[in-house]
Design a protein around this motif. Structure first.
Motif, PDB file in Angstrom:
ATOM      1  N   SER A   1     -13.655  -2.300  -5.764  1.00 47.68           N
ATOM      2  CA  SER A   1     -13.122  -2.503  -4.410  1.00 47.68           C
ATOM      3  C   SER A   1     -11.602  -2.479  -4.417  1.00 47.68           C
ATOM      4  O   SER A   1     -10.967  -1.966  -3.489  1.00 47.68           O
ATOM      5  CB  SER A   1     -13.628  -3.829  -3.832  1.00 47.68           C
ATOM      6  OG  SER A   1     -15.028  -3.805  -3.686  1.00 47.68           O
ATOM      7  N   THR A   2     -11.003  -3.053  -5.456  1.00 51.51           N
ATOM      8  CA  THR A   2      -9.550  -3.002  -5.586  1.00 51.51           C
ATOM      9  C   THR A   2      -9.076  -1.570  -5.769  1.00 51.51           C
ATOM     10  O   THR A   2      -8.081  -1.146  -5.166  1.00 51.51           O
ATOM     11  CB  THR A   2      -9.095  -3.858  -6.784  1.00 51.51           C
ATOM     12  OG1 THR A   2      -9.483  -5.206  -6.562  1.00 51.51           O
ATOM     13  CG2 THR A   2      -7.589  -3.792  -6.963  1.00 51.51           C
ATOM     14  N   LEU A   3      -9.773  -0.806  -6.587  1.00 47.84           N
ATOM     15  CA  LEU A   3      -9.416   0.601  -6.784  1.00 47.84           C
ATOM     16  C   LEU A   3      -9.470   1.366  -5.460  1.00 47.84           C
ATOM     17  O   LEU A   3      -8.586   2.181  -5.165  1.00 47.84           O
ATOM     18  CB  LEU A   3     -10.356   1.239  -7.807  1.00 47.84           C
ATOM     19  CG  LEU A   3     -10.296   0.693  -9.233  1.00 47.84           C
ATOM     20  CD1 LEU A   3     -11.374   1.353 -10.098  1.00 47.84           C
ATOM     21  CD2 LEU A   3      -8.919   0.910  -9.841  1.00 47.84           C
ATOM     22  N   ALA A   4     -10.499   1.082  -4.658  1.00 48.37           N
ATOM     23  CA  ALA A   4     -10.633   1.767  -3.368  1.00 48.37           C
ATOM     24  C   ALA A   4      -9.502   1.386  -2.425  1.00 48.37           C
ATOM     25  O   ALA A   4      -8.951   2.236  -1.702  1.00 48.37           O
ATOM     26  CB  ALA A   4     -11.983   1.433  -2.746  1.00 48.37           C
ATOM     27  N   SER A   5      -9.141   0.114  -2.396  1.00 43.51           N
ATOM     28  CA  SER A   5      -8.058  -0.337  -1.528  1.00 43.51           C
ATOM     29  C   SER A   5      -6.738   0.305  -1.906  1.00 43.51           C
ATOM     30  O   SER A   5      -5.974   0.771  -1.038  1.00 43.51           O
ATOM     31  CB  SER A   5      -7.952  -1.862  -1.603  1.00 43.51           C
ATOM     32  OG  SER A   5      -6.849  -2.329  -0.856  1.00 43.51           O
ATOM     33  N   ARG A   6      -6.449   0.343  -3.200  1.00 44.62           N
ATOM     34  CA  ARG A   6      -5.193   0.957  -3.646  1.00 44.62           C
ATOM     35  C   ARG A   6      -5.173   2.448  -3.358  1.00 44.62           C
ATOM     36  O   ARG A   6      -4.148   3.008  -2.967  1.00 44.62           O
ATOM     37  CB  ARG A   6      -4.982   0.683  -5.132  1.00 44.62           C
ATOM     38  CG  ARG A   6      -4.725  -0.779  -5.432  1.00 44.62           C
ATOM     39  CD  ARG A   6      -4.180  -0.977  -6.820  1.00 44.62           C
ATOM     40  NE  ARG A   6      -3.921  -2.388  -7.063  1.00 44.62           N
ATOM     41  CZ  ARG A   6      -3.364  -2.859  -8.166  1.00 44.62           C
ATOM     42  NH1 ARG A   6      -3.021  -2.016  -9.128  1.00 44.62           N
ATOM     43  NH2 ARG A   6      -3.160  -4.151  -8.309  1.00 44.62           N
ATOM     44  N   ALA A   7      -6.309   3.099  -3.575  1.00 46.75           N
ATOM     45  CA  ALA A   7      -6.382   4.534  -3.296  1.00 46.75           C
ATOM     46  C   ALA A   7      -6.153   4.805  -1.809  1.00 46.75           C
ATOM     47  O   ALA A   7      -5.455   5.760  -1.448  1.00 46.75           O
ATOM     48  CB  ALA A   7      -7.731   5.080  -3.741  1.00 46.75           C
ATOM     49  N   SER A   8      -6.720   3.978  -0.947  1.00 46.70           N
ATOM     50  CA  SER A   8      -6.544   4.163   0.492  1.00 46.70           C
ATOM     51  C   SER A   8      -5.081   4.092   0.871  1.00 46.70           C
ATOM     52  O   SER A   8      -4.588   4.912   1.663  1.00 46.70           O
ATOM     53  CB  SER A   8      -7.340   3.097   1.257  1.00 46.70           C
ATOM     54  OG  SER A   8      -8.725   3.215   1.014  1.00 46.70           O
ATOM     55  N   SER A   9      -4.351   3.117   0.327  1.00 46.30           N
ATOM     56  CA  SER A   9      -2.931   2.967   0.658  1.00 46.30           C
ATOM     57  C   SER A   9      -2.131   4.177   0.201  1.00 46.30           C
ATOM     58  O   SER A   9      -1.264   4.680   0.936  1.00 46.30           O
ATOM     59  CB  SER A   9      -2.378   1.695   0.012  1.00 46.30           C
ATOM     60  OG  SER A   9      -3.014   0.548   0.521  1.00 46.30           O
ATOM     61  N   VAL A  10      -2.422   4.668  -1.007  1.00 52.45           N
ATOM     62  CA  VAL A  10      -1.685   5.819  -1.527  1.00 52.45           C
ATOM     63  C   VAL A  10      -1.970   7.065  -0.693  1.00 52.45           C
ATOM     64  O   VAL A  10      -1.066   7.821  -0.334  1.00 52.45           O
ATOM     65  CB  VAL A  10      -2.032   6.057  -3.008  1.00 52.45           C
ATOM     66  CG1 VAL A  10      -1.455   7.387  -3.493  1.00 52.45           C
ATOM     67  CG2 VAL A  10      -1.501   4.917  -3.861  1.00 52.45           C
ATOM     68  N   VAL A  11      -3.224   7.292  -0.382  1.00 54.36           N
ATOM     69  CA  VAL A  11      -3.593   8.480   0.382  1.00 54.36           C
ATOM     70  C   VAL A  11      -2.970   8.450   1.777  1.00 54.36           C
ATOM     71  O   VAL A  11      -2.481   9.461   2.282  1.00 54.36           O
ATOM     72  CB  VAL A  11      -5.128   8.595   0.465  1.00 54.36           C
ATOM     73  CG1 VAL A  11      -5.541   9.653   1.476  1.00 54.36           C
ATOM     74  CG2 VAL A  11      -5.713   8.910  -0.901  1.00 54.36           C
ATOM     75  N   LEU A  12      -2.950   7.291   2.406  1.00 55.18           N
ATOM     76  CA  LEU A  12      -2.420   7.187   3.767  1.00 55.18           C
ATOM     77  C   LEU A  12      -0.898   7.237   3.813  1.00 55.18           C
ATOM     78  O   LEU A  12      -0.312   7.867   4.699  1.00 55.18           O
ATOM     79  CB  LEU A  12      -2.899   5.892   4.416  1.00 55.18           C
ATOM     80  CG  LEU A  12      -4.358   5.845   4.852  1.00 55.18           C
ATOM     81  CD1 LEU A  12      -4.766   4.417   5.196  1.00 55.18           C
ATOM     82  CD2 LEU A  12      -4.608   6.762   6.048  1.00 55.18           C
ATOM     83  N   PHE A  13      -0.229   6.575   2.841  1.00 50.04           N
ATOM     84  CA  PHE A  13       1.210   6.364   2.995  1.00 50.04           C
ATOM     85  C   PHE A  13       2.049   6.908   1.841  1.00 50.04           C
ATOM     86  O   PHE A  13       3.272   7.007   1.975  1.00 50.04           O
ATOM     87  CB  PHE A  13       1.501   4.862   3.146  1.00 50.04           C
ATOM     88  CG  PHE A  13       0.769   4.227   4.287  1.00 50.04           C
ATOM     89  CD1 PHE A  13       1.095   4.539   5.603  1.00 50.04           C
ATOM     90  CD2 PHE A  13      -0.271   3.352   4.054  1.00 50.04           C
ATOM     91  CE1 PHE A  13       0.414   3.961   6.653  1.00 50.04           C
ATOM     92  CE2 PHE A  13      -0.958   2.760   5.105  1.00 50.04           C
ATOM     93  CZ  PHE A  13      -0.615   3.065   6.412  1.00 50.04           C
TER      94      PHE A  13
END
Length: 949
Positions: free
Chosen positions: A652-664
């Motif tokens: 879940s942490t990996l997914a959260s970090r990936a989301s932030s990188v992809v978006l911003f």
């Protein structure tokens, strides 16, 4: 101590007449006033009247948990918790969720070793409907339990186990400990969620047989609390429950504390970075006379910053966490000592076991001090009172007391038990249950590093081979019930209660401004805004200071400063050590915590009203005179670095970090983890934290709310020290608009060997507004992915069995906003799950919601206000949002008008605008080796993504 939130009930029993013999108990010394009586079929009913809010909690607790299962049939109690939401004779599949959601209510169920309970909180006008629902699944369930539903929920339970146990670091800790501590066949020797092979070997009739045995009214407690009319409530209980027949008679389970002849060492190699040592010793059972003294002992040894384990392990940086506890269940209790180890300073878990042994010897020499007992007593008092802030809390306490003690309100008796504990009692139980006693010693170590364990494993876990002795049950028939009314007719709701924003007062403190020259203007304004609510429901006070900025004020090349500064604010002050601060708060039963997340640094304060002045003295010291001591900083920095590496083991942490990188992107502070990366945290200095505090722990952008049993004048006087808080000029960062760039891609984050995949489908969307397009888009999303009965969840969870839960929604702040759809899914169904997500969103974009879905959304949104402001923390949340977004007191009234006037045309236009899946990126965290080729069928560019570390 057997927690008040644990509910359990016995088993089902035979049946018969419609008459009721009632017994009213109104205890003059009771903390929670109640009336208890029993129907002729054995159903115990407890009523609690509380007119403070127009809502009601209905809780039905069955005295059956995993401890009532048979060998080879583990997980049945939890499995049936799921089945009870799958419809009954007069309630269609998934309709229970739909009805409660439409009523503006909330609902759920839970299972543990001893009980299974179901609960709904709804506006008071929906009470009869909820009683009808609960009675229907108690008396008319079996014919609705089909093979198809059975197979579907079996997959859902497997997904839940995968998400919560098998795919989580340390997820197997409790299961392995139970297997080693208790003999084979002991009711606590398997976990509540059960084993997959047990679920696979049985059929739907086995499950029905389990229900028929344990789910009778004579093995249940129905507890109803809230703004009820008692006479009318009794009439409805009689109408819907009295004709349900008793189930089989159930004998009380025998107490069965574990016994060990010698210490058992077990080792679990897991996907972890931080080794963990847990020592578990058998003790007594819940409500045993020695339980309170054992709880006090646990608090002295490992109950936070005042404890010996904290001093000997955490304070010196050897462990990130050290804990002692005495969890109790109905049949047995366990004394646990746990350390989550810093691998930079500890070479193996043997070293930690030595320190634990030395700590026990130190305790024996030190003995029990006056503060040790006082902390426990203060904690019991404050915990009890805080637990009474909601009707749900009181109802669950009553249900638990009745189930386990045949006494709904045992609060006063519990307080007296703990007040009676003496120093000699604590030393006696230490000698009897802990000192030099055999234990289960569990070592959890990184994969391939078994040499870090305390000792070689000397105990073989039992081999689970039950196929030969497992006979499948024959068909089970539902008992026929005769009524004098038509149960197929859903009761009508009463008049919807009108609930608005809580009545609040306001005040402002003028504040000074400091800067680099005369006449410096405070960028955030010249006053601190304060909103408050005076409510006397419980003698407590909750306060929130929200300082805008938080992690947004970090630089992209050095994230983590805001979070670490907040952590340091929870440590020493210039006048007191962190242990001294913790002890002062514990003696008051108060809490003060600093945290930084999102757009804010928050300070949360909870206190009994009588202790508020002393609590505020401590807050003033913590806020205005932080210690920023080198030793605290070194320890927190080391803990943070180790915690960051451990977090990377969590999908879940990996997914959260990936989301932030992809978006911003990684060049923007929004794209970086708030807690920082190993590189950025390594570079953070104590001077960075001092500078952050000096620059940004200022009142310029601070809002304050205070809710509780305190009038305005007294509240203002109590927090008057804030009026001297000096401002200092600073500006909040701003960001340009973020656009979605072309066709969405697939970003694959590797989690080798992961049994599940975490899926997130996302895009940039709307910033927050209370009455505009963002608010209306939330209404639009409700049928798609904003409720349990949403199209997405019903498809992926209920129809396909791919996941434990799937959802979608808009999340908007002041400057950024996103739309996302997400789920944790079984690894083998990753691609199919993504396809179903996209299919549902494409269909919804093209056709939108139906008129029926619109009407359900309107009812749900317009009726849920009764639940929104019950507790002090909920009231505070409403007020802090009003201050943060500059909302006036009538905004919710205007929102209701928007909802009532909404049309499918208007909302479906928003679906067409925002749900273009081609522009959405897809993030998958899973086993890349098995997924990469399969994902190619989605016809999108696949990018292997390394998240910031």
């Amino acid at each position: 101590m057997l927690a008040a939130s644990i509910f359990a009930l016995g088993a089902c029993q035979p049946a018969n007449n419609n008459s009721t013999e009632t017994k009213s108990e109104q205890l003059s010394g009771s903390v929670i006033k109640y009336e208890k009586y029993q129907l002729a079929n054995g159903l115990t009913v407890i009523l609690h009247e509380d007119q403070s809010d127009p809502l009601v909690e209905v809780n039905i607790t069955y005295h059956v948990g995993s401890a009532r299962e048979e060998l080879g049939r583990s997980g049945f109690a939890h499995f049936f918790e799921h089945m009870m939401f799958q419809g009954s004779e007069n309630v269609a599949d998934e309709e229970h969720f739909k009805i409660v959601t439409e009523a503006g209510g909330s609902m759920n169920g839970s299972t543990n070793a001893d009980i299974t309970n179901y609960y709904q909180t709804v506006p008071i006008n929906q009470l009869e409907k909820v009683l009808w629902l609960e009675a229907d699944r108690m008396g008319f369930l079996l014919d609705a339990v089909t093979q198809e539903k059975f197979e579907n929920q079996r997959e859902t339970v497997k997904n839940e186990r995968g998400q919560r146990v098998d795919n989580q670091p340390y997820g197997l800790r409790f299961e392995r400990t139970g297997e080693a501590l208790y003999p084979e066949g002991h009711p606590y020797s398997w976990s509540t969620i059960g084993y997959v092979e047990d679920l696979d070997r049985v059929n739907v009739n086995d499950l029905k047989k389990f229900f028929q045995k344990w789910y009778g009214p004579n093995n249940a407690v129905l507890t109803i609390g809230g703004a009820i009319d008692k006479a009318q409530t009794k009439a409805w209980v009689e109408k819907y429950f009295a004709t349900i027949p008793r189930g089989p008679e159930v004998t009380k389970a025998e107490k069965a504390p574990a016994k060990l002849a010698e210490t058992r060492f077990i080792t679990l190699e897991d996907k972890v970075h931080l080794p963990l040592l847990q020592i578990t010793l058998p003790t007594v059972y819940a409500k045993h006379p020695d339980e309170p003294a054992l709880d006090v002992l646990a608090d002295i040894l490992g109950g936070g910053k005042t404890s010996l384990l904290y001093k000997n392990m955490v304070q010196n940086g050897l462990a990130l966490q050290a804990f002692a506890g005495h969890p109790c269940r109905e049949l047995a209790c366990e004394f646990q000592l746990l350390a989550l180890v810093n691998p930079e300073k500890v070479q193996g878990l043997q070293q930690m076991q030595t320190i634990i042994n030395e700590t026990l010897a130190e305790f024996e020499q030190r003995g029990v001090q006056d503060d040790d007992l006082q902390r426990t007593k203060a904690g019991i008092e404050s915990g009890t009172i805080f637990g009474l802030q909601s009707v749900a809390g009181k109802v669950r306490q009553l249900a638990s007391g009745q189930i386990f003690d045949n006494e709904p309100d045992g609060i006063q008796a519990d307080i007296e038990r703990y007040n009676a504990v003496t120093k000699d009692d604590v030393m006696r139980v230490f000698d009897k249950y802990v000192k030099n006693k055999p234990a289960v010693v569990l070592s959890i170590v990184p994969e391939g590093q078994a040499q870090l364990a305390v000792a070689a494993q000397n105990f073989s876990l039992p081999v689970r081979e039950y196929d030969a002795q497992t006979e499948l049950a024959d068909a089970i028939e539902q008992t026929k019930i005769a009524d004098n009314f038509d149960r197929s007719l859903q009761p009508a709701a009463g008049v919807n209660p009108i609930v608005g924003i809580p009545e609040f007062w306001s005040h402002t403190f003028d504040r000074d401004v400091v800067g680099e020259g005369a006449g410096v203007q405070n960028t955030g304004g010249q006053s601190i805004e304060i909103l408050g609510v005076d409510t006397d429901e419980t003698p407590t006070v909750f306060m929130n200071i929200a300082i805008e900025g938080g992690p947004l004020l970090d630089s992209a090349d050095k994230p983590g400063i805001a979070v670490m500064t907040a952590q340091m604010m929870n440590e020493s002050t210039a006048l007191s050590s962190n242990v001294e601060v913790a002890n002062r708060l514990a003696l008051l039963g108060s809490s003060i915590s600093f945290s930084a997340s999102g757009r804010y640094t928050n300070v949360y304060v909870s206190s009994l009203t009588k202790n508020l002045s002393e609590t505020m003295t401590i807050l003033q010291e913590m806020l205005f005179s932080p210690g920023f001591k080198e030793a605290d900083f070194a320890r927190l920095k080391q803990n943070t670095l180790q915690g960051l590496q451990q977090a990377l083991k969590n999908p879940s942490t990996l997914a959260s970090r990936a989301s932030s990188v992809v978006l911003f992107g990684e060049s923007n502070i929004l794209g970086m983890p708030e807690e920082g990366t190993t590189q950025s945290v390594q570079a953070i200095t104590l001077e960075d934290l001092k500078a952050f505090y000096d620059n940004y722990y200022r009142p310029n952008f601070a809002d304050v709310v205070i809710v509780g049993d305190i009038p305005k004048a007294e509240a203002i006087e109590t927090i008057s020290f804030l009026s001297a808080w000096e401002g200092k000029e600073y500006t909040l960062p701003s960001f340009g608009e973020f656009a979605n760039a072309g066709k969405g891609k697939i970003y694959l984050v590797d989690n080798p060997g992961g049994v599940q995949s975490v899926i997130s489908i996302l895009k940039h969307a709307l910033v927050f507004d209370a009455e505009g397009e963002y608010f209306k888009s939330g209404l639009m999303n409700f049928p798609l992915g904003g409720m349990f009965n949403s199209r997405i969840n019903l498809n992926l969870r209920e129809d396909k069995g791919y996941t434990y839960g799937a959802r979608s929604g808009f999340n908007g702040g002041k400057m950024t906003g996103t739309f996302s759809a997400s789920a944790d899914v079984a690894g083998q169904h990753t691609v199919a799950s993504i396809q179903e997500f996209l299919k549902e969103m494409d269909k919804y974009q093209a056709s939108g919601m139906t008129q029926d879905e619109l009407e359900l959304m309107k009812k749900a949104y317009t009726q849920r206000d009764a639940l929104s402001s019950e507790t002090p923390t909920r009231k505070a949340g409403i007020l802090i949002r009003m201050l943060g977004y500059d909302l006036d007191k009538d905004y919710r009234k205007r929102q209701k008008e928007i909802i009532n006037n909404a049309t499918t045309e208007e909302l479906n236009a928003l679906a067409a605008k925002w749900l273009d899946t081609d522009s959405m990126d897809i993030i998958v965290v899973g086993d890349a080796a098995t997924l990469r080729e399969k994902l190619s069928v989605l016809d999108r560019q696949i990018i292997d993504l390394e998240v910031p570390k």
